[in-house]
Every structure is written in structure tokens, then in C-alpha cells.
Design an enzyme around this catalytic site. Structure first.
Site, PDB file in Angstrom:
ATOM      1  CD  GLU A 133      -5.709   2.251  -5.025  1.00 15.18           C
ATOM      2  OE1 GLU A 133      -5.918   3.462  -5.150  1.00 15.18           O
ATOM      3  OE2 GLU A 133      -4.907   1.795  -4.190  1.00 15.18           O
TER       4      GLU A 133
ATOM      5  CG  HIS B  47      -3.542  -1.404  -2.488  1.00 17.17           C
ATOM      6  ND1 HIS B  47      -3.998  -0.120  -2.326  1.00 17.17           N
ATOM      7  CD2 HIS B  47      -3.235  -1.860  -1.247  1.00 17.17           C
ATOM      8  CE1 HIS B  47      -3.956   0.195  -1.038  1.00 17.17           C
ATOM      9  NE2 HIS B  47      -3.506  -0.846  -0.372  1.00 17.17           N
TER      10      HIS B  47
ATOM     11  CB  SER C 191      -0.900   0.017   1.245  1.00 20.44           C
ATOM     12  OG  SER C 191      -0.115  -0.029   2.421  1.00 20.44           O
TER      13      SER C 191
ATOM     14  CG  ASN D 148      -3.964   4.089   1.183  1.00 24.98           C
ATOM     15  OD1 ASN D 148      -5.089   4.052   1.667  1.00 24.98           O
ATOM     16  ND2 ASN D 148      -3.170   3.039   1.153  1.00 24.98           N
TER      17      ASN D 148
END
Length: 643
Positions: free
Chosen positions: A450, A438, A417, A488
Site C-alpha cells: 500500500e 506499507h 500499519s 487491515n
């Protein structure tokens, strides 16, 4: 003869009449892979009923010719054309009048439901005397209109409560959740549930049985009659816990239309106009199209995984492995010992039991998840996912060990991540084969994954990764390799702004309340506690561009108050829930102030090419963070005058 003449006039239906005088109307929408109830298709159904008014059959069975299922619902494309109140009311009247007519025919009718039966499709089935559900994994029955910001206006609000009772019906209509064949039968929605091999025979037998439908229990009749207000008020309280009327008016409209108008939306034209013309309905329709666009990634190849190998049995790796096994794949799960793998197996067992509800299917999923401390499964796997701790050197050692054992064409993926794929792949002989896949925590609940492409990556590997993500019923979002990727990267400045606000003296409860009122599923401070303050600190150091950490965060990390996992963070945690004091009055403009950094970062990532366009950015932030769907996404929100 009558059926042959009729078929010459029909584009979307095939009608036949068997030796017993039973008519079968097979729905096969021309030029489409799925059946949706367009205006043209409904007009043809009216023609069929016209003919059967003149020459009534012994009975009428509806079924689909599409492998995908029965009927996916109304034609979504036609909703976008409802630009006047008159058009909205006409759309409601079309289905309401036609299905009332179907419900009133003198001969018995039956819907043979195999595969998806959603929205208007279920409303058609409800207008039949009998519903026969085929017992296989693809069969799903639901009224999901609320997910589009609208209501089931073609008879669902009238007939579903009559079949299953008002409380169960409102629960289905207000959540949009689906039932499989057995649960539909057990609830009384389907009259029978049979395996595919006997469905035609069973349908014919049930149609001609003259069997009365299972009556509602006496208590359910009371709830549908004298105690209607009690059910409606209880439903409103449940909805209010999750959705505010100013954000999501449709669930409240469903309750009102059922309670006050017997499910007849045409009796309340002002409600029809308000819901169909609402910004929420328009934005949720956009979100539906965004979701369909994500589902399209990976369709342009023929990659199909049979076996997945996951390295790392921690929370993420273990839950990724469990999800893949749940979705039907063989999974080998590697870690340093069986003892390290055991907690993941225990969590998987609970997941299978909860999701599958059938002991035999849960056992089959459990058998597909194989502890593999030696890593032997890597050599047989079609997809290998690295999910060990975030350390470049440790991942290098693992990749050097894995690469020589991989099958040609196998996807090698990392679930990192925070680390750059360009730094991770230097240990590989073929660095171009590494992709990011991800997942988000909790894996079973978060729909987005992702798919990360580093510069020079093999396009075939990226396509295969997207195909794999769709295969396990997640939504793939292609992104370029960059710090934090999309989700994120946009959460970091949002959470940073929330903690800076706490530093300025506004309570965590007030910050969270501001964002709940905005429409977020969880406040940012509670989110930080849930993620872990140490994780937030590490992510912030990487994604905040060298900005100093907030004082409120530093102080708590120093005291080892790390959030939910330690029992204390910004909040004390009891039984898995935060203990919050009452929030103070929210300062005007606070929500938009907190959202602005998220919007700005999203715009920057589109500009920099990390994500291909604004639509995909909105899709990623909605499905990856829960960003208020009724807004249409952060960039649509900014377009409409917010942030």
C-alpha cells in the site's frame, strides 16, 4: 527474394534468409510493446509456413524483436470475446492446428528464447525441434494458463510432458510457475542455455546440428505410458490440497485432458466449453486485468532507486531490506547495534539462497545488504524507509534526525500499519514529503504494497513511491491515509466476526473450515493465531470503532496465549503448524455471514474515497489478503449475489 516478397504481406513478422539458407522469422507485433499471439499474428505465421511448404529453408529460427521478451502468451483481450462455446473451441483449434503443423515440418526449427516465454509463446517454442534459452535474469519459461482459470490448449499439454516427463510437466502446468534458462536446460525443456553474446551463433549451430533431443529416461516413459493413471491420481491429490474443483476447475481439467486425451482439448469439447465459459475463468481474467492496472502505477515518472536505507532491523524492516537487495538494489540497514541487525542478515541469507539458487548471485545479493548501525547510508539513499516500533514519539525523534541528511528528491517513507501519517509528519520541516510504503508479512510472499498518501502530500513523492514499489516487483496500491488503510481495515471486522462466532459456541476449527470451503487460503482464526493475538487486540481497539473485544480473545491474551509465536493461541502450534481437532458440520450461511462485514467495510472505504474505486478495492483485498481470487474480489462477489 522470397523473403522480401513475403515481408510485403506481413505486418507482425520480418522474415530473412541467410547465405546458408537458414530462415529467421522475427516476431515484432505492430503497435505493441510486447508480443502476444493474436488471431492476425497467427494467420501471418500460417502464411510463412505456406511459403516454406513451397520453398523449404535449410532451417527456421524464431526470435523476438521486443526488448521485453519472446512472447507473453495469447492475446488476453481476445478471451473476453469468447461469448459462445463455438468461439471458445475455434480459439483452441487455431493454435492446436497451427502448432501441430509447425511441429510436422520437414526442416529443423528452433525457438531462440530471450526474456519471457509464456503460455502460447512456450507452446510455439515446444512445437519447434529445438529450444535455445538465453541465460539472463529476464528469461522465464512458463505455462501460466491455470492462473487465468484455463488450460494450455495449443499443444502444451501434449508436448511439455514429452520433453520433461509427466510429473514435472504437470507440476509446471498446475502451478503456473516459471523456470529460468538454466533450470529449463537442466529439466530438459531447453536444449541449450547460452549467454546473450553468443546466442545467434549458438542458435545457428544447434539448428543445423541434426542433434537428437535428449530422450526421456525409462522411468519417465513408464509414467507417460502404463503408469499414467498413477501420475494423474497423484497430481489430483496434490491439487486437492490447495484448490477445490468447484472453485478452480481448470487444474482438474488439465489432468483429465492429459490422461484421457493426450493433451488434445478438442477431443473433449464439453470440457473446453465448461472451462472457458466458467465464472472462475471470467473472474480470474478480471483479476489479471486488475493486476496489470496495479503494475501501471508509477509508470508516469522517471524515478529509479539505486540505494535504499531501512531503519529498523526487526522482522518487517529486516525483510524489506532483504527483498530490496534481492531485487538488485544497494541496501543499508540501520538499528541500534550490529547484534540487533544480525538476525535480519541471517534471514536474508536464507532468502537469497532459496530464491536465487545460484551461489554467485546469492553472494552478490548478500554483498548488497550492508549493516549500518550509525545510519550513514541515509544521506546517500534514494528511498529511506522507517520500520521501527509503532510509537509516534519514537518516530518523531527519528524523522527529526533523518530529514536534514536526506538527498533532495529522496523518498521518505514509513512502513506504519496503524498510525496516521498526519500525526507522524508533524516533526518534519517538509511534512508533505512523507509517504506510507506499507508492506505485508511475510514480505517475500505478499505481492501487494500500500502506498499511502496523506492530505496535502507531494504528488511527486507518491508517484516516486509507486515507481519504487514496481521496481522491486511488488504491486503498488495507492490509498489515502485512514485507520488501517485498506487491507487491515477490511480484515479487522472479518476477524472480529470470526471471534464473535467462537464466542457463540462454534469451534475455531468449524469457523476456519467454513472460510476454507468459501475459498480463502487460510481460515480467520488461524490467521489471528499467525498474526498474534496481542497484535489482533491492538488493531481491534483501533479499528473496531469502540466495540468490546471478543471474550475468546481477551481470555487467551490474559493467559499470554498469543498464537503461533508463543506456541498456543486458539490452537496449539507444533513445528510451525496448528494442531486442529476435526471441524463440526459448517452451519448453512456461516461463510457469507463472516464475509459480509469485510464486504461492507470495503464498500465504505470506496464510498469514503480511501481507495479510488471498486476495481482497485477488489485488487487490494485479493492481493493483500488472499481473498478468494475465483470470486473476482469482495465487491464483485457481492455483485454476483454473495454476502
Amino acid at each position: 527474394m522470397k523473403a522480401r516478397v513475403m515481408n510485403q504481406q506481413l505486418q507482425h513478422w520480418q522474415v530473412s534468409i541467410d547465405k546458408d539458407g537458414v530462415a529467421v522469422a522475427v516476431l515484432d507485433r505492430a503497435g505493441e510493446s510486447t508480443n502476444a499471439l493474436s488471431a492476425a499474428l497467427m494467420a501471418e505465421l500460417a502464411q510463412i509456413l505456406d511459403q516454406f511448404d513451397l520453398y523449404p529453408p535449410k532451417g527456421l529460427i524464431f526470435r523476438s524483436a521486443k526488448p521485453a521478451g519472446f512472447i507473453a502468451g495469447a492475446d488476453i483481450g481476445e478471451f473476453a470475446q469468447l461469448d459462445t462455446p463455438e468461439k471458445g473451441r475455434a480459439l483452441v483449434a487455431r493454435g492446436w492446428d497451427l502448432f501441430n503443423r509447425l511441429a510436422a515440418v520437414k526442416y529443423p526449427t528452433l525457438a531462440l528464447v530471450r526474456g519471457h516465454c509464456l503460455g502460447g509463446g512456450l507452446e510455439l517454442a515446444l512445437a519447434c525441434r529445438y529450444i535455445l534459452a538465453v541465460d539472463e535474469p529476464g528469461t522465464k519459461l512458463a505455462l501460466p494458463e491455470v492462473m487465468l482459470g484455463i488450460f494450455p490448449g495449443w499443444g502444451g499439454m501434449l508436448r511439455l510432458p514429452q520433453r520433461v516427463g509427466p510429473a514435472a510437466a504437470l507440476d509446471l502446468m498446475l502451478t503456473g510457475k516459471s523456470l529460468d534458462a538454466k533450470r529449463a536446460r537442466n529439466l530438459g525443456l531447453a536444449d541449450e542455455c547460452v549467454p546473450p553474446r553468443v546466442m545467434e551463433m549458438a542458435a545457428h549451430k544447434l539448428l543445423l546440428s541434426n542433434r537428437p533431443r535428449r530422450p526421456l529416461p525409462f522411468v519417465q516413459k513408464l509414467l507417460a505410458g502404463p503408469l499414467k493413471a498413477v501420475v494423474a491420481n497423484g497430481a489430483r491429490k496434490q491439487v486437492a490440497k490447495k484448490a477445490r474443483p468447484e472453485h478452480y476447475p481448470a487444474p482438474y481439467a488439465i489432468i483429465d485432458l492429459w490422461q484421457k486425451h493426450g493433451g488434445n482439448a478438442l477431443a473433449a469439447p464439453a470440457v473446453v466449453d465448461r472451462i472457458i465459459q466458467s465464472p472462475t475463468a471470467k473472474n480470474l481474467l478480471r483479476v489479471f486485468h486488475l493486476q496489470e492496472r496495479l503494475k501501471g502505477f508509477g509508470k508516469d515518472g522517471d524515478f529509479v532507486a539505486q540505494h535504499v536505507h531501512v531503519v529498523g532491523a526487526g522482522v518487517m524492516g529486516g525483510d524489506i531490506a532483504a527483498w530490496c537487495a534481492l531485487r538488485g538494489l544497494t541496501v543499508t540497514l540501520q538499528d541500534q547495534s550490529v547484534e540487533r541487525i544480525a538476525p535480519a542478515i541471517k534471514r536474508a541469507h536464507a532468502l537469497f539462497k532459496k530464491k536465487l539458487r545460484d551461489p554467485l548471485r546469492a553472494r552478490a545479493a548478500f554483498d548488497r545488504l550492508i549493516p549500518d548501525p550509525a545510519g550513514a547510508g541515509a544521506a546517500r539513499a534514494d528511498v529511506v524507509i522507517e520500520a521501527i516500533f509503532e510509537n509516534v514519539e519514537a518516530k518523531h525523534v527519528l524523522f527529526r534526525s533523518l530529514e536534514p541528511r536526506l538527498k533532495p528528491g529522496a523518498v521518505l517513507a514509513t512502513n506504519t500499519s496503524s498510525l496516521r501519517l498526519e500525526d507522524l509528519r508533524t516533526a518534519l520541516v517538509r511534512p508533505e514529503r512523507l509517504v506510507g510504503i506499507h508492506f505485508f508479512n511475510p514480505v517475500a510472499m505478499m505481492p501487494l504494497v500500500e502506498v499511502v498518501e496523506a492530505a496535502g502530500a507531494d504528488p511527486a513523492m507518491v508517484r516516486a513511491a509507486c515507481a519504487f514499489v514496481r521496481q522491486i516487483d511488488k504491486l503498488p496500491l495507492p490509498v489515502k491515509s485512514a485507520p488501517g488503510f485498506l487491507v487491515n481495515a477490511v480484515l479487522a471486522p472479518y476477524m472480529l466476526a470470526a471471534m464473535r462466532t467462537v464466542d457463540e459456541g462454534i469451534s475455531p476449527e468449524t469457523v476456519d473450515e467454513a472460510m476454507l470451503a468459501f475459498g480463502m487460503p487460510m481460515g480467520p482464526i488461524e490467521l489471528i493465531d499467525t498474526v498474534g493475538l496481542d497484535i489482533a487486540m491492538a488493531a481491534g481497539e483501533q479499528l473496531a470503532g469502540g466495540a468490546e473485544a471478543p471474550r475468546c480473545l481477551l481470555a487467551r491474551v490474559e493467559r499470554q496465549q498469543l498464537g503461533k509465536k508463543s506456541g498456543q493461541g486458539f490452537y496449539a502450534w507444533q513445528d510451525g503448524k496448528p494442531v486442529k481437532a476435526a471441524a463440526a458440520a459448517v452451519p448453512p450461511g456461516l461463510a457469507e455471514k463472516l464475509v459480509k462485514p469485510l464486504v461492507d467495510r470495503t464498500q465504505a472505504l470506496v464510498r469514503d474515497g480511501v481507495i479510488a474505486d471498486a476495481e482497485l478495492a477488489d485488487a487490494g483485498v485479493i492481493f493483500g489478503t488472499g481473498f478468494a481470487p475465483f470470486t473476482g474480489g469482495p465487491l464483485r462477489h457481492a455483485q454476483q449475489g454473495g454476502a
